[in-house]
Design a protein around this motif. Structure first.
Motif, PDB file in Angstrom:
ATOM      1  N   GLN A 132       0.829  -1.207   0.000  1.00 21.05           N
ATOM      2  CA  GLN A 132       0.000   0.000   0.000  1.00 21.05           C
ATOM      3  C   GLN A 132       0.868   1.264   0.000  1.00 21.05           C
ATOM      4  N   SER A 133       1.908   1.260   0.831  1.00 20.22           N
ATOM      5  CA  SER A 133       2.779   2.440   0.922  1.00 20.22           C
ATOM      6  C   SER A 133       3.462   2.722  -0.417  1.00 20.22           C
ATOM      7  N   TYR A 134       3.781   1.656  -1.152  1.00 24.74           N
ATOM      8  CA  TYR A 134       4.427   1.820  -2.459  1.00 24.74           C
ATOM      9  C   TYR A 134       3.525   2.587  -3.419  1.00 24.74           C
ATOM     10  N   ILE A 135       2.256   2.170  -3.529  1.00 26.20           N
ATOM     11  CA  ILE A 135       1.394   2.781  -4.542  1.00 26.20           C
ATOM     12  C   ILE A 135       1.061   4.224  -4.174  1.00 26.20           C
ATOM     13  N   GLU A 136       1.018   4.535  -2.877  1.00 26.34           N
ATOM     14  CA  GLU A 136       0.802   5.925  -2.466  1.00 26.34           C
ATOM     15  C   GLU A 136       1.951   6.800  -2.964  1.00 26.34           C
ATOM     16  N   GLN A 137       3.172   6.323  -2.766  1.00 29.20           N
ATOM     17  CA  GLN A 137       4.352   7.083  -3.199  1.00 29.20           C
ATOM     18  C   GLN A 137       4.459   7.108  -4.721  1.00 29.20           C
ATOM     19  N   TYR A 138       4.157   5.959  -5.360  1.00 29.95           N
ATOM     20  CA  TYR A 138       4.257   5.893  -6.818  1.00 29.95           C
ATOM     21  C   TYR A 138       3.298   6.888  -7.468  1.00 29.95           C
ATOM     22  N   ALA A 139       2.076   6.925  -6.978  1.00 32.51           N
ATOM     23  CA  ALA A 139       1.071   7.830  -7.549  1.00 32.51           C
ATOM     24  C   ALA A 139       1.520   9.281  -7.445  1.00 32.51           C
ATOM     25  N   GLN A 140       2.100   9.627  -6.303  1.00 29.82           N
ATOM     26  CA  GLN A 140       2.542  11.011  -6.113  1.00 29.82           C
ATOM     27  C   GLN A 140       3.747  11.345  -6.988  1.00 29.82           C
ATOM     28  N   LYS A 141       4.718  10.455  -7.035  1.00 29.91           N
ATOM     29  CA  LYS A 141       5.946  10.725  -7.798  1.00 29.91           C
ATOM     30  C   LYS A 141       5.705  10.738  -9.301  1.00 29.91           C
TER      31      LYS A 141
END
Length: 201
Positions: A132-141
């Protein structure tokens, strides 16, 4: 004199036609490089940024337990694909990143897609297999779209945008994928993809 008038009229018509042609040229609104990824789709296949290169693709963030905007977003994406099918457009993909990856296994994602009248499910890649933490960061970056787990429920808060990624993996357009106040620009999205393909593939 008559010849001069006729010549002038023809010149004006030609100028109008050329001007109209110029208006349909594809114009990128953004230039954001997507971060590399390699995930698994609803068919259990590996899909990466590199494997998608060579064709444009439409992306979005959804999850299968969503009780708000994901179902209409997914329906709207099928409507875009219907327009592309009507135009005879084939060289594209659709990518939906799950933002609830612990729940959304490939099998769950396949069941979710089966709820919709999808014109061609071979174009769809519903991705999972990350934290979950990965996709939050991926979406933002990669897309500057907000994705955040809601600690008080089983829901995930996220933006409703569709984004168009070019054949080189660069985000070039963003669209409203859902709104209560205005229509989703389905014709515009399909038209942009058609124009992009005509000019770049």
């Amino acid at each position: 004199m008559k010849n001069k008038v006729t010549g002038l009229v023809l010149l004006l018509v030609l100028a109008t036609v050329l001007s109209a042609c110029g208006n349909v040229k594809f114009k990128a609104d953004y230039s954001m490089e997507m971060q590399d990824f390699e995930h698994v789709n609803q068919r259990g296949e590996k899909v990466s940024l590199d494997s998608l290169k060579g064709k444009p693709w439409l992306g979005m963030y959804v999850f299968t337990n969503c009780t708000s905007i994901c179902p209409p977003m997914s329906f709207n994406m099928t409507q875009v694909q219907e327009k592309l099918k009507d135009k005879g457009i084939e060289d594209y993909n659709i990518v939906a990143f799950s933002i609830d990856p612990e729940v959304d296994t490939p099998e769950v994602l396949a069941d979710y897609l089966a709820r919709y009248n999808v014109p061609d499910d071979s174009k769809w890649n519903l991705l999972t297999g990350y934290a979950q933490s990965y996709i939050e960061q991926y979406a933002q970056k990669s897309t500057k779209i907000w994705v955040k787990d809601d600690p008080n429920s089983d829901q995930v808060i996220h933006g409703s945008q569709f984004f168009l990624v070019d054949k080189d993996g660069v985000l070039v357009k963003m669209y409203n994928g859902y709104s209560e106040d205005e229509d989703v620009p389905i014709d515009t999205i399909a038209g942009d993809i058609e124009t992009y393909i005509e000019e770049n593939l």
